[in-house]
Write a protein that holds these residues in place. Structure first.
Motif, PDB file in Angstrom:
ATOM      1  N   UNK A 184     -56.207  55.096  23.433  1.00  0.00           N
ATOM      2  CA  UNK A 184     -56.055  56.351  23.438  1.00  0.00           C
ATOM      3  C   UNK A 184     -56.579  57.037  24.692  1.00  0.00           C
ATOM      4  N   UNK A 185     -57.688  56.630  25.097  1.00  0.00           N
ATOM      5  CA  UNK A 185     -58.234  56.936  26.521  1.00  0.00           C
ATOM      6  C   UNK A 185     -57.235  56.677  27.791  1.00  0.00           C
ATOM      7  N   UNK A 186     -56.716  55.561  27.626  1.00  0.00           N
ATOM      8  CA  UNK A 186     -55.904  55.022  28.769  1.00  0.00           C
ATOM      9  C   UNK A 186     -54.694  55.914  29.140  1.00  0.00           C
TER      10      UNK A 186
ATOM     11  N   UNK B 190     -49.180  57.434  24.560  1.00  0.00           N
ATOM     12  CA  UNK B 190     -48.675  56.415  25.215  1.00  0.00           C
ATOM     13  C   UNK B 190     -48.829  54.908  24.724  1.00  0.00           C
ATOM     14  N   UNK B 191     -50.212  54.891  24.360  1.00  0.00           N
ATOM     15  CA  UNK B 191     -50.401  53.331  23.791  1.00  0.00           C
ATOM     16  C   UNK B 191     -51.051  53.201  22.514  1.00  0.00           C
ATOM     17  N   UNK B 192     -51.169  54.428  21.914  1.00  0.00           N
ATOM     18  CA  UNK B 192     -51.566  54.312  20.317  1.00  0.00           C
ATOM     19  C   UNK B 192     -51.182  55.591  19.437  1.00  0.00           C
ATOM     20  N   UNK B 193     -50.459  55.045  18.155  1.00  0.00           N
ATOM     21  CA  UNK B 193     -50.417  56.009  17.369  1.00  0.00           C
ATOM     22  C   UNK B 193     -51.514  56.349  16.276  1.00  0.00           C
ATOM     23  N   UNK B 194     -52.043  57.600  16.245  1.00  0.00           N
ATOM     24  CA  UNK B 194     -53.161  58.064  15.631  1.00  0.00           C
ATOM     25  C   UNK B 194     -52.930  59.015  14.454  1.00  0.00           C
ATOM     26  N   UNK B 195     -53.503  58.707  13.396  1.00  0.00           N
ATOM     27  CA  UNK B 195     -53.247  59.558  12.236  1.00  0.00           C
ATOM     28  C   UNK B 195     -54.666  60.261  12.044  1.00  0.00           C
ATOM     29  N   UNK B 196     -54.386  61.659  11.863  1.00  0.00           N
ATOM     30  CA  UNK B 196     -55.702  62.588  11.637  1.00  0.00           C
ATOM     31  C   UNK B 196     -55.351  63.559  10.752  1.00  0.00           C
TER      32      UNK B 196
ATOM     33  N   UNK C 233     -56.633  53.332  14.859  1.00  0.00           N
ATOM     34  CA  UNK C 233     -55.106  53.726  15.463  1.00  0.00           C
ATOM     35  C   UNK C 233     -54.189  52.363  15.760  1.00  0.00           C
ATOM     36  N   UNK C 234     -53.089  52.721  15.547  1.00  0.00           N
ATOM     37  CA  UNK C 234     -52.194  51.586  15.643  1.00  0.00           C
ATOM     38  C   UNK C 234     -51.786  51.566  17.223  1.00  0.00           C
ATOM     39  N   UNK C 235     -51.802  50.370  17.673  1.00  0.00           N
ATOM     40  CA  UNK C 235     -51.337  50.081  19.039  1.00  0.00           C
ATOM     41  C   UNK C 235     -50.035  50.145  19.379  1.00  0.00           C
ATOM     42  N   UNK C 236     -49.259  50.818  20.117  1.00  0.00           N
ATOM     43  CA  UNK C 236     -48.102  50.951  20.281  1.00  0.00           C
ATOM     44  C   UNK C 236     -47.354  49.674  20.661  1.00  0.00           C
ATOM     45  N   UNK C 237     -48.016  48.567  21.507  1.00  0.00           N
ATOM     46  CA  UNK C 237     -47.508  47.397  21.816  1.00  0.00           C
ATOM     47  C   UNK C 237     -47.430  46.508  20.429  1.00  0.00           C
ATOM     48  N   UNK C 238     -47.963  46.728  19.360  1.00  0.00           N
ATOM     49  CA  UNK C 238     -47.719  46.076  18.105  1.00  0.00           C
ATOM     50  C   UNK C 238     -46.961  46.992  17.092  1.00  0.00           C
ATOM     51  N   UNK C 239     -46.606  48.129  17.272  1.00  0.00           N
ATOM     52  CA  UNK C 239     -46.021  48.910  16.440  1.00  0.00           C
ATOM     53  C   UNK C 239     -44.413  48.371  15.958  1.00  0.00           C
TER      54      UNK C 239
ATOM     55  N   UNK D  57     -40.340  57.358   6.917  1.00  0.00           N
ATOM     56  CA  UNK D  57     -40.174  56.196   7.524  1.00  0.00           C
ATOM     57  C   UNK D  57     -41.248  55.591   7.367  1.00  0.00           C
ATOM     58  N   UNK D  58     -41.198  54.391   7.996  1.00  0.00           N
ATOM     59  CA  UNK D  58     -42.560  53.597   7.852  1.00  0.00           C
ATOM     60  C   UNK D  58     -42.938  53.078   9.058  1.00  0.00           C
ATOM     61  N   UNK D  59     -44.183  52.771   9.247  1.00  0.00           N
ATOM     62  CA  UNK D  59     -44.841  52.353  10.577  1.00  0.00           C
ATOM     63  C   UNK D  59     -45.999  51.390  10.231  1.00  0.00           C
ATOM     64  N   UNK D  60     -46.009  50.204  11.015  1.00  0.00           N
ATOM     65  CA  UNK D  60     -46.734  49.372  10.777  1.00  0.00           C
ATOM     66  C   UNK D  60     -47.343  48.657  12.071  1.00  0.00           C
ATOM     67  N   UNK D  61     -48.667  47.826  12.102  1.00  0.00           N
ATOM     68  CA  UNK D  61     -49.053  47.159  13.085  1.00  0.00           C
ATOM     69  C   UNK D  61     -50.100  46.086  12.557  1.00  0.00           C
ATOM     70  N   UNK D  62     -49.726  44.962  12.454  1.00  0.00           N
ATOM     71  CA  UNK D  62     -50.582  44.038  11.939  1.00  0.00           C
ATOM     72  C   UNK D  62     -50.763  44.129  10.277  1.00  0.00           C
TER      73      UNK D  62
END
Length: 456
Positions: free
Chosen positions: A318-320, A344-350, A367-373, A397-402
């Motif tokens: 998130x910070x990057x 850009x690098x994370x999907x965050x649910x709030x 947060x879900x890393x975009x690279x593993x999404x 829709x469904x989102x998953x990471x690990x």
């Protein structure tokens, strides 16, 4: 030989022949030359008495007989009106009328265009650039290029007025009404861009850097309305110019201008169309620049509004991130409303909560890393949402990471497609993202004979 001598002496004697002053000077000069060389049969005779004319130096410059005696030699060539016009045009743009050697390039007119500078900002302020990051140097290069482009445009607009409009008006090559039709409101554009240039130069600090550019551009942009009448009139202006330049006087003037140094071998229309071309490039890049700067500012704003549970570490992705690709409201599988951020690098649910008088966004789970999404488009009725009733839902829709997986419901089918598009865009392979504030089309927009730069 002895019989020819007296006759020749009498023929060249300056006292026995009446002639005009010019022809007499020529004959006397020739006679003295022959006497010095010694004519046949004249070696025994003494020198002739000298007259006052004989005492003049032999280096005296005389005019040819053919140019001074009336009725002798061919008549002078007739000067046609077109030739007189050509000579007037040449004088008006500082041409010389004497013959020129092959390959001669006429000197540029005083007050014409200056040599175009190709130095970069980092070359001009090299000491400062060594202390800045590569990203900031690139930003300063863009601003420096914008300043140079504005200066060159102002120079070219003034050039058109001084080297085309004013001479054509003074020499009556075209009526003033037609000149106004061809040149339109071009004269009003130079002060407009001079104003922008002055504002940009006023932002430059002593070390050559410009700290902030956006507010100045946004404040100046409304002045671009001056282009409305100029651009709309160009169709008629070009048609009039194309028709009139086939006439000898107009064609000859434009040819001489194109051969001169100030035009850089460009036709008049290249100068007249330059403001419109630069406006398009400038507008496109300004919109892109403003959108990116707005996105960057929005990203920083929401990064600062995220609230983490006690003891939960901040996610480095998130910070990057420097851009916020998408955010909005979605429902989870329990039917609860969430505010989801796609950095850009994370999907965050709030979940938005009120903290004092300020709304903050409390992070729900890691947060879900975009690279593993991974993203899955669920068909309508393919998911059950809503707690105990578990009714079949639409626009999901469904989102998953690990080990993490979330089923999310959009407001409608259109909203769902927008989320899927942005998620897939974030997953697409691409080089490392950095803020690109370059004005690529402006760099390719040149008024010279060099090939355009390729920015593909």
């Amino acid at each position: 030989m002895d019989e020819e001598g007296p006759a020749e002496q009498e023929s060249w004697s300056p006292v026995h022949r009446e002639r005009s002053q010019t022809s007499g000077s020529l004959s006397e000069g020739s006679g003295k030359k022959r006497k010095q060389q010694g004519a046949p049969g004249m070696g025994q005779r003494g020198p002739e008495p000298q007259t006052s004319d004989d005492k003049e130096p032999c280096t005296k410059r005389v005019k040819p007989v053919a140019k001074t005696l009336s009725g002798s030699g061919p008549p002078s060539a007739k000067v046609t009106p077109l030739k007189r016009l050509s000579q007037s045009i040449q004088r008006s743009i500082s041409f010389k009328t004497e013959p020129r050697p092959p390959g001669y390039v006429p000197p540029s007119r005083a007050g014409g265009c200056r040599r175009r500078s190709s130095k970069l900002w980092s070359e001009t302020f090299d000491r400062v650039s060594e202390e800045l990051s590569a990203r900031e140097v690139k930003r300063q290069e863009v601003i420096f290029e914008l300043m140079q482009g504005e200066q060159q445009l102002v120079d070219d607009l003034n050039l058109v007025k001084k080297n085309y409009y004013e001479p054509m008006l003074t020499l009556a090559i075209l009526p003033e009404a037609e000149l106004r039709e061809i040149f339109g409101t071009l004269d009003s554009l130079a002060p407009l861009h001079q104003d922008l240039l002055g504002r940009l130069m006023g932002l430059r600090q002593e070390d050559g850097t410009v700290p902030e550019l956006g507010p100045t551009l946004l404040d100046w942009l409304p002045r671009l309305r001056a282009y409305e009448s100029y651009c709309c009139h160009q169709v008629w202006a070009k048609a009039r110019l194309d028709r009139r330049k086939r006439e000898p006087a107009v064609g000859e003037f434009l040819r001489l201008c194109q051969e001169s140094a100030f035009s850089r071998k460009l036709e008049l229309w290249s100068f007249l169309d330059l403001p419109r071309s630069r406006l398009v490039a400038l507008a496109q890049d300004l919109v892109g620049l403003i959108n990116r700067k707005t996105g960057e500012a929005e990203c920083r704003y929401y990064q600062q509004r995220l609230s983490y549970p006690d003891g939960a570490p901040r996610h480095p992705g998130i910070d990057r991130s420097s851009l916020l690709l998408c955010h909005g409201e979605l429902r989870n599988s329990k039917g609860q409303r969430l505010h989801v951020f796609l950095f850009q690098e994370a999907l965050v649910l709030t979940r938005p909560i009120l903290q004092g008088e300020q709304v903050v966004f409390q992070v729900q789970g890691p947060p879900l890393p975009v690279g593993q999404l991974e993203v899955q488009d669920l068909p309508d009725g393919g998911a059950r949402l809503g707690g105990a009733l578990r009714e079949r839902a639409r626009s999901c829709l469904r989102v998953s990471a690990g080990a993490q997986a979330h089923t999310l419901q959009a407001a409608d089918a259109f909203d769902k497609q927008q989320w899927l598009s942005r998620l897939r865009q974030a997953l697409a392979p691409r080089p490392p993202v950095e803020l690109d504030c370059s004005l690529g089309p402006l760099a390719a927009l040149r008024l010279d004979c060099d090939p355009p730069m390729d920015h593909t």
